[in-house]
Each structure stands twice: as structure tokens, then as C-alpha cells.
Design a protein around this motif. Sequence first.
Motif, short mmCIF file in Angstrom:
data_model
loop_
_atom_site.label_atom_id
_atom_site.label_comp_id
_atom_site.label_asym_id
_atom_site.label_seq_id
_atom_site.Cartn_x
_atom_site.Cartn_y
_atom_site.Cartn_z
N ARG A 140 -24.84 9.79 -29.22
CA ARG A 140 -24.25 10.98 -29.84
C ARG A 140 -24.81 12.26 -29.22
N LEU A 141 -26.09 12.26 -28.90
CA LEU A 141 -26.68 13.42 -28.23
C LEU A 141 -26.11 13.60 -26.83
N ILE A 142 -25.96 12.50 -26.12
CA ILE A 142 -25.44 12.57 -24.75
C ILE A 142 -24.01 13.10 -24.75
N LEU A 143 -23.19 12.63 -25.69
CA LEU A 143 -21.80 13.08 -25.75
C LEU A 143 -21.72 14.58 -26.02
N GLU A 144 -22.52 15.06 -26.96
CA GLU A 144 -22.46 16.48 -27.30
C GLU A 144 -22.97 17.35 -26.16
N GLU A 145 -24.02 16.91 -25.48
CA GLU A 145 -24.52 17.67 -24.34
C GLU A 145 -23.46 17.78 -23.25
N ASN A 146 -22.73 16.70 -23.00
CA ASN A 146 -21.69 16.73 -21.97
C ASN A 146 -20.48 17.53 -22.41
N ARG A 147 -20.17 17.51 -23.70
CA ARG A 147 -19.05 18.33 -24.19
C ARG A 147 -19.36 19.82 -24.00
N ARG B 131 -21.43 21.10 -21.88
CA ARG B 131 -21.48 21.39 -20.44
C ARG B 131 -20.07 21.58 -19.89
N ALA B 132 -19.13 20.74 -20.33
CA ALA B 132 -17.74 20.87 -19.87
C ALA B 132 -17.12 22.17 -20.36
N ASN C 177 -18.67 25.01 -21.06
CA ASN C 177 -19.23 26.13 -20.29
C ASN C 177 -18.64 26.18 -18.88
N SER C 178 -18.36 25.02 -18.31
CA SER C 178 -17.76 24.99 -16.97
C SER C 178 -16.36 25.58 -16.98
N VAL C 179 -15.57 25.25 -18.00
CA VAL C 179 -14.21 25.79 -18.09
C VAL C 179 -14.25 27.31 -18.29
N LYS C 180 -15.16 27.78 -19.12
CA LYS C 180 -15.27 29.23 -19.33
C LYS C 180 -15.67 29.94 -18.04
N GLU C 181 -16.61 29.36 -17.31
CA GLU C 181 -17.02 29.94 -16.04
C GLU C 181 -15.87 29.94 -15.03
N ALA C 182 -15.15 28.84 -14.98
CA ALA C 182 -14.04 28.72 -14.02
C ALA C 182 -12.92 29.70 -14.36
N LEU D 87 -9.86 31.48 -7.06
CA LEU D 87 -9.33 30.20 -7.50
C LEU D 87 -10.07 29.02 -6.88
N GLU D 88 -10.44 29.12 -5.63
CA GLU D 88 -11.11 28.00 -4.97
C GLU D 88 -12.46 27.71 -5.63
N ARG D 89 -13.22 28.76 -5.89
CA ARG D 89 -14.51 28.57 -6.56
C ARG D 89 -14.30 28.04 -7.98
N ALA D 90 -13.28 28.56 -8.64
CA ALA D 90 -13.00 28.11 -10.00
C ALA D 90 -12.66 26.63 -10.02
N LYS D 91 -11.83 26.22 -9.09
CA LYS D 91 -11.44 24.81 -9.02
C LYS D 91 -12.65 23.92 -8.72
N ASN D 92 -13.55 24.38 -7.86
CA ASN D 92 -14.75 23.60 -7.54
C ASN D 92 -15.64 23.41 -8.77
N VAL D 93 -15.75 24.46 -9.59
CA VAL D 93 -16.56 24.35 -10.80
C VAL D 93 -15.99 23.29 -11.74
N VAL D 94 -14.68 23.30 -11.91
CA VAL D 94 -14.04 22.32 -12.79
C VAL D 94 -14.16 20.91 -12.22
N ASP D 95 -13.95 20.77 -10.92
CA ASP D 95 -14.04 19.44 -10.30
C ASP D 95 -15.45 18.88 -10.39
N GLU D 96 -16.44 19.73 -10.22
CA GLU D 96 -17.83 19.28 -10.33
C GLU D 96 -18.14 18.81 -11.75
N ALA D 97 -17.63 19.54 -12.73
CA ALA D 97 -17.83 19.13 -14.12
C ALA D 97 -17.15 17.80 -14.40
#
Length: 586
Positions: A342-349, A351-352, A354-359, A368-378
Motif C-alpha cells: 500500500r505504501l509503494i502504490l501511494e508513493e508511485n501514484r 510520483r506519477a 507530480n510528473s504529469v504536472k511538471e510535463a 513538448l519534447e521535454r514534456a513527453k520525455n518526463v511522462v515517458d520516464e514516469a
Amino acid sequence: MTFDDDVAAQDLSTEEEAITYEAGKTQLTIINQPEASLEETELKVLLELTGSGENEDRSPVDIVMVLDISGSMKEENRIGKLKIAMQFLIQKLSPIDRLSVVTFSTGSERLFQLRQITNDSQLEIIEKVNGLSAGGWTNMFDGLKTGVQVLKDRRFNRGRLGAIILMSDGDQTDRFGDARQVPVGIFAVHTFGFGSDAKPEVLKEIAEKSNGGTFSNVRDVNDLTKAFSQCLGGLLTVVVKDLNLTVTQFKDESTIKDVSAGNYPKTANDSSVTVSFGELYNSEVRLAMAYILLPKADEEKDPDVIKVAYNYSSGKGKQFKAPPVTANVNRRRTATVKEIPRLILEENRLRALNSVKEARVLADNSELERAKNVVDEAKNTLERVKVDDPTELIKTLIYELQQISDFMTTKDVYEKKGRSYAMSFETSHERQRYAARGDMDKVRSFATPRMNAYLDQAKKFDTDPSTPPPTEKEDLTKDPKPPIIEQPPAEPPFFITIFNQVLKFLDDLLKFITGHVELVGTKDDPPATRRTWIGRSRKADISLQQRGTHAERERRASGRARERNSRLDWRVQWSRMRGSWAGEEA
């Protein structure tokens, strides 16, 4: 203009009221690593609040629909799709609910006052909605302002939930004012961007400024009924209102660094943080991640590190304050770190999210290219997560991140699809509440059982609007029964506590005076059954050698017996007095 002409909702039922569980509306679960090292370290504590009640005990709802009927609603028969979606919504409300409709184009108009939903009023409301026609500009400012005023001016609002559903298919006309500046007060405003031309920035900000509102992205005009059904499935199952969670640190054992709970309001002082979650739907979950700094320890110990308490009011307005509970950690020289799914799931949620907000920020700045890379890495990070996931959260996150990445290939695609999808994703995960977007059959994050049922009903209704959907009474028979969470025994009033303490003190004093004798019967009972010695008087500690001859000892024993029986009479009277007082108190 005032709108204090709302019609009171009368109780039309003839059946006996359902049993309610005032203590069983919310369940708290605390999840953290059981061990931590003696060095200074950060501990993550996941706090999970789950709505758990009976849907028949829900809050009555006053809903104000604020609908865009500007000229663009003629395109793709959007006005026709809106009428079908409204028919579904109207027929799903019950007699304890009320509805008003406000339309806006160049100006705004309230079609009718807040009305109780009955068989007759349903037909009249549907007739008015079916008479709507599209034309004019998009004065969203005036429309939202009127909708808020309808709720504020209610005469009958005690114990009733107020909510606004705002739908628009385009951008607001600036010369009329900015709808984001309309103060919405305590009400939830759920906004819906309808069609590919809807501008999400305004709608998202309106929802996030409200009390628990969400922004839904309904790009396909054929999905409006389904989107409305999901919002309604939540509003008709509110079992908790004014939910507050308080986390308090322990002096010298812990320091609260942060409590992450999305964009819900937080207040803090030197030792505690309180999160205000507002309403909670049945089976809905609120998560708060507490980041706790543990100081360096000199020796192994098992301290309490935080105290957690919560309070709320039930659907019928009753107040409940849960007794505080503590989170404990074992400080060890060599700490064992366990895999806690449950902790692992919430940490990853998180993290995802924050990645979408950053992108999205990068994409809004044309990177757009940097944004797409952030999402793909997540997304790649999530694909490496191997953990028990009964809710398929990771699978859904991967699917959504792929969608967002695909919508960031070109600026045109991002403007039409990507920004609105990303914003709806953000508001859903910040609120921890379902918001419609994309393929609603695949994206079910935070959906409740009632929402799932309404989704199927909405699909059938879109196919055949002439067949009414199931009534709420029929829905209740199919709802899963939640577990009953027993209420801890209430603390006695203060004066009763003091009275009991005084009685105990006097009782202990009398025991000391009478030689520590505890009665188990009356004075007339045989000695073996009448009393039990639990101590000795001071005289009993004198050795036999100091008590003289045998005759002298017998004389003294006879005198002590008479004295003891005399004291015993007082003891009997005292016990009877206590029993009498206890009976009166009960």
C-alpha cells in the motif's frame, strides 16, 4: 435578485426509517514501516480514511445545474445530447432531493426554483429542459454567479448538501467577466468541459477553488450522460460531511515535516497538522502521507511517533469525534525494511501525479519534447513496479500516462486533447475523487460501487432514453453492504468521573481504617463467607511473643473481635450506601 423561494422537500415515504450507524461512517487505517534505525531518519506514515455507511442514510442533496446554451451548443447536436443527459439525471434523483436549472448564454436565467423531485415535478422539469435552444455568447460569469446565489438564498438548508454542476462547451466571453472570480463559498462545483472546443483552464480552476469539486473532460459529445452519471453517483452517496484529519507529533520522538493530501486545505501549528477533506462518498477513500522526521536515538525503544484523530458530521448532521490513535515504530540498531504494497502504490501514484504536472507546465511553454520525455520516464518507472495491486492502480496509471504522452506529439494535438486530459487527471488525483476523462470504461481510478452501477445504467439510457433508469430504491437493494464500524464507548461526563474518584478515595480510606477488610456478604453470614482479608491492621504485625500470656491473648482477641464487628457494621452500611448511589446513577 434573491432566490429564497425554494420549495421544502417533504417526506413522502411511508416505510420505517432504515437503521443508521452513526459511528460507522469512516474507518481509519495507519500504514508504516514497523522498524526504523537509531540514526536520524524519515518515516512515511500512510493514513487512509474510508467512507463506510449505508446509502439510505445519505445527505439530501440540492443540485443546481448551470448549463451553457450558447451558440456553439448547436454544433454536433450538443444541445440534444445535453437534454438526454439531463433526463437521466432528473430521473435518478429521489424525493429527498431538490433541483434547479440555470442556463447561460449572453445572459443567465433560472428556469425554476429549487424543486423537490416527485413524479409530477420530474415531468415538468424534463419538459422545460427539452424546450431549451442554443444561441448567443458564453456569459459563464453570470451563469455561475446565479447558480451560487440560488444555493446561498435557500430557506430550507439544514442538513442538506448543496452542489453545483457546471457544463460548458467553449471559452467564456471575457467582456462579461471572469467566472474564476465568482466566490462559490462552501459549495462543491463540479465542472464539465463538453466537446473538443472546451477550454479547461477556467473550468479546472473553478472546480479546485470549490469545496471538493472536480473537473471532467468530456471530449466525445456522446459521453455526457455517462460523465454526469459518475458525478451524480457520488453526490447521492455522501455519508460524511466536514471530515477533518489531525496529525500530532510526540515531543522528543518525532517532528512532522509535511502531510501530503492533495490540494485539500491544511492548517498547522508547532505540533500538529489538520487536513479538511469535506464530504466523503460511500466507499470513497482519502489518503494522507505524513512525512515524519525521527531524531537520533541512543538506545533501542518502541516509541509512539504520531497521534491521529478525525471528526466529521454524518449525512443527517450528527457530530462524531473519533478517539485518537497512535502510530508506533520500533527503533532498532539494525532495522528491517519491509515491502509494504500500500505504501509503494501511494508513493508511485504521487510520483506519477507530480510528473504529469511538471510535463503540463513544460507543454504549456511549448517544450513538448521535454514534456513527453518526463511522462515517458514516469511510465517506464511504473512498468518496473512489481507489487500486489488489487485495484489495478499501476495498470491504470500506465494507460493514462501513455494517453498523455500520445497527446503531446504536436502542439495542435496537445491544445485539443492533451491539456484538458492532463488537467482532468490532475484534479482527480489531487482530490482523490473520480473525474471523467477519456475512455470511462478503462479509467476507473477512485470510482465507487455506485458510480460503476450508474455507468452501466447511463450506457443503456443513451441507447434507449424512453426506458427510465432504475430508481434509487432499486439501487439500494443492489448496493454492497459496508462493514459496521463499532463506536468506541463514550467517556462519562466530567462530574460523573469526579464523583467516582471521590467514592474510590473514601472507599480506600475506609479500607485502611478498618484493617483492609473487603466484604463479600453481610454481617449475619458465617465468617468464612462474610469477609476476605486482603491486608493486615497495624496490630496484626505485632509478634505473639509481645502479647503476654495465653489468657491475656484471649482477652485481647475477644476485645478485638468486638471492635472488628463494630467496624464491620460501618463497612456494611457504607457498601449499601454505595450500591444505592450506583443504582441511582445508572
